[in-house]
Design an enzyme around this catalytic site. Structure first.
Site, PDB file in Angstrom:
ATOM      1  N   THR A  57      56.457  83.623   8.056  1.00 50.99           N
ATOM      2  CA  THR A  57      57.750  83.987   8.663  1.00 50.99           C
ATOM      3  C   THR A  57      58.088  85.407   8.260  1.00 50.99           C
ATOM      4  OG1 THR A  57      58.941  83.114   6.747  1.00 50.99           O
ATOM      5  CG2 THR A  57      58.668  81.631   8.647  1.00 50.99           C
ATOM      6  N   ASN A  59      60.535  87.720   7.143  1.00 54.42           N
ATOM      7  CA  ASN A  59      61.890  87.680   6.581  1.00 54.42           C
ATOM      8  C   ASN A  59      62.618  88.980   6.882  1.00 54.42           C
ATOM      9  OD1 ASN A  59      60.268  85.642   5.295  1.00 54.42           O
ATOM     10  ND2 ASN A  59      61.812  85.498   3.676  1.00 54.42           N
ATOM     11  N   GLU A 119      64.462  84.033   9.179  1.00 51.94           N
ATOM     12  CA  GLU A 119      62.998  84.164   9.116  1.00 51.94           C
ATOM     13  C   GLU A 119      62.343  83.655  10.383  1.00 51.94           C
ATOM     14  OE1 GLU A 119      61.130  81.999   5.929  1.00 51.94           O
ATOM     15  OE2 GLU A 119      62.975  81.837   4.795  1.00 51.94           O
TER      16      GLU A 119
HETATM   17  P1  ADP Z   1      57.093  86.205   2.832  1.00 48.95           P
HETATM   18  O1  ADP Z   1      57.670  85.173   1.922  1.00 48.95           O
HETATM   19  O2  ADP Z   1      56.858  87.527   2.129  1.00 48.95           O
HETATM   20  O3  ADP Z   1      57.911  86.355   4.089  1.00 48.95           O
HETATM   21  P2  ADP Z   1      55.131  84.781   4.435  1.00 48.95           P
HETATM   22  O4  ADP Z   1      54.024  83.925   3.911  1.00 48.95           O
HETATM   23  O5  ADP Z   1      56.269  84.125   5.143  1.00 48.95           O
HETATM   24  O6  ADP Z   1      55.640  85.663   3.219  1.00 48.95           O
HETATM   25  O7  ADP Z   1      54.418  85.824   5.386  1.00 48.95           O
HETATM   26  C1  ADP Z   1      55.213  86.673   6.163  1.00 48.95           C
HETATM   27  C2  ADP Z   1      54.522  87.932   6.648  1.00 48.95           C
HETATM   28  O8  ADP Z   1      53.334  87.619   7.380  1.00 48.95           O
HETATM   29  C3  ADP Z   1      55.426  88.657   7.626  1.00 48.95           C
HETATM   30  O9  ADP Z   1      56.341  89.519   6.962  1.00 48.95           O
HETATM   31  C4  ADP Z   1      54.437  89.413   8.492  1.00 48.95           C
HETATM   32  O10 ADP Z   1      54.184  90.679   7.909  1.00 48.95           O
HETATM   33  C5  ADP Z   1      53.169  88.561   8.434  1.00 48.95           C
HETATM   34  N1  ADP Z   1      52.884  87.774   9.655  1.00 48.95           N
HETATM   35  C6  ADP Z   1      51.633  87.623  10.179  1.00 48.95           C
HETATM   36  N2  ADP Z   1      51.655  86.853  11.278  1.00 48.95           N
HETATM   37  C7  ADP Z   1      52.954  86.485  11.475  1.00 48.95           C
HETATM   38  C8  ADP Z   1      53.609  85.690  12.471  1.00 48.95           C
HETATM   39  N3  ADP Z   1      52.927  85.127  13.473  1.00 48.95           N
HETATM   40  N4  ADP Z   1      54.952  85.516  12.384  1.00 48.95           N
HETATM   41  C9  ADP Z   1      55.631  86.084  11.360  1.00 48.95           C
HETATM   42  N5  ADP Z   1      55.073  86.854  10.393  1.00 48.95           N
HETATM   43  C10 ADP Z   1      53.732  87.069  10.438  1.00 48.95           C
HETATM   44  N1  RBF Z   2      62.723  75.090   5.282  1.00 46.82           N
HETATM   45  C1  RBF Z   2      63.365  73.975   4.848  1.00 46.82           C
HETATM   46  O1  RBF Z   2      63.694  73.892   3.678  1.00 46.82           O
HETATM   47  N2  RBF Z   2      63.673  72.946   5.699  1.00 46.82           N
HETATM   48  C2  RBF Z   2      63.336  72.970   7.016  1.00 46.82           C
HETATM   49  O2  RBF Z   2      63.658  72.019   7.739  1.00 46.82           O
HETATM   50  C3  RBF Z   2      62.633  74.124   7.505  1.00 46.82           C
HETATM   51  N3  RBF Z   2      62.239  74.185   8.792  1.00 46.82           N
HETATM   52  C4  RBF Z   2      61.562  75.289   9.240  1.00 46.82           C
HETATM   53  C5  RBF Z   2      61.153  75.358  10.560  1.00 46.82           C
HETATM   54  C6  RBF Z   2      60.479  76.462  11.036  1.00 46.82           C
HETATM   55  C7  RBF Z   2      60.037  76.518  12.473  1.00 46.82           C
HETATM   56  C8  RBF Z   2      60.176  77.544  10.154  1.00 46.82           C
HETATM   57  C9  RBF Z   2      59.432  78.733  10.636  1.00 46.82           C
HETATM   58  C10 RBF Z   2      60.593  77.484   8.838  1.00 46.82           C
HETATM   59  C11 RBF Z   2      61.288  76.370   8.363  1.00 46.82           C
HETATM   60  N4  RBF Z   2      61.711  76.285   7.049  1.00 46.82           N
HETATM   61  C12 RBF Z   2      62.360  75.167   6.589  1.00 46.82           C
HETATM   62  C13 RBF Z   2      61.636  77.458   6.174  1.00 46.82           C
HETATM   63  C14 RBF Z   2      60.469  77.497   5.228  1.00 46.82           C
HETATM   64  O3  RBF Z   2      60.776  76.719   4.095  1.00 46.82           O
HETATM   65  C15 RBF Z   2      60.270  78.972   4.858  1.00 46.82           C
HETATM   66  O4  RBF Z   2      59.899  79.687   5.998  1.00 46.82           O
HETATM   67  C16 RBF Z   2      59.232  79.118   3.774  1.00 46.82           C
HETATM   68  O5  RBF Z   2      59.703  78.548   2.583  1.00 46.82           O
HETATM   69  C17 RBF Z   2      58.867  80.583   3.519  1.00 46.82           C
HETATM   70  O6  RBF Z   2      59.988  81.378   3.307  1.00 46.82           O
HETATM   71 MG    MG Z   3      58.447  84.594   5.194  1.00 47.48          MG
END
Ligand code: ADP
Ligand code: RBF
Ligand code: MG
Length: 185
Positions: A57, A59, A119
């Site tokens: 995601t 952020n 996110e």
């Molecule tokens: P963080 O906790 O740092 O957000 P994530 O595991 O959620 O770590 O990874 C997020 C990062 O991955 C984003 O900031 C982006 O740079 C990269 N990324 C790669 N593919 C995607 C995608 N399909 N959607 C969102 N972020 C993506």
């Molecule tokens: N986090 C939760 O704690 N509960 C949820 O129901 C939840 N649903 C999610 C659904 C989607 C489609 C996405 C992309 C994220 C969701 N998350 C949820 C957030 C998730 O915990 C978070 O993206 C990761 O912890 C990384 O920051």
């Molecule tokens: Mg993230």
């Protein structure tokens, strides 16, 4: 759930047309008028989206989003997202693509964060991370409340379902039209 999605779409389409602007949210997500537009730099989170949940995601910098985040209830939403690469003029200035996105807004109750975050997971495979780049999102409709699940696997399964619901919901021609708004780069 399918029922929640149906309710959200039904209300959105039924009540949204008259205003010419937004879509009304489903009953569970009272406040904000949708669609809601936000823009911010992509920052680092806890790094668990991709590694732990198989769902990265992007952020958004909550300092830049400011009070706008308070106008929308926590929950899982579907919408559109666009990454603005800093060197986009090198591309001949072609507008960056607008992708579908499943957007998590709130405190991630499974993990108990203390900051409300926005996110989006973009429905696209990216060759590289895009930390530090500008992200624009349009929050279009509500899918469900965020919650804590009984296991990590149950959360992962629900996220995969949310992605499918997002993919299907945004095929609606009224939602496709939102990609033509002046908000986009
Ligand atoms: P963080 O906790 O740092 O957000 P994530 O595991 O959620 O770590 O990874 C997020 C990062 O991955 C984003 O900031 C982006 O740079 C990269 N990324 C790669 N593919 C995607 C995608 N399909 N959607 C969102 N972020 C993506
Ligand atoms: N986090 C939760 O704690 N509960 C949820 O129901 C939840 N649903 C999610 C659904 C989607 C489609 C996405 C992309 C994220 C969701 N998350 C949820 C957030 C998730 O915990 C978070 O993206 C990761 O912890 C990384 O920051
Ligand atoms: Mg993230």
């Amino acid at each position: 759930s399918a029922a929640g999605l149906g309710l959200g779409l039904g209300l959105g389409l039924g009540l949204g047309l008259g205003s010419g602007l937004g879509f009304t949210t489903a009953a569970e997500s009272a406040a904000a008028p949708l669609p809601l537009e936000m823009r911010a730099t992509v920052v680092r989170g806890f790094g668990r989206g991709g590694k732990l949940l198989g769902c990265p995601t992007a952020n958004m910098d909550m300092k830049q989003i400011g009070h706008l985040a308070d106008t929308i209830d926590a929950g899982i939403y579907f919408g559109w997202a666009q990454v603005i690469e800093p060197d986009r003029k090198a591309n001949g200035g072609a507008p960056p693509p607008i992708y579908k996105a499943a957007i998590s807004i709130g405190w991630n109750p499974q993990f108990g964060n203390d900051e409300k975050t926005v996110e989006p997971h973009l429905l696209n495979e990216f060759p590289e991370d895009f930390y530090g780049q500008d992200l624009r999102i349009m929050i279009v409709g509500f899918l469900r409340p965020e919650k804590a699940f009984e296991s990590m696997e149950a959360l992962i399964d629900q996220i995969q379902q949310d992605i499918k619901d997002t993919d299907a919901a945004l095929e609606d021609p009224d939602f496709q039209k939102l990609k033509e708004r002046p908000f986009w780069a």
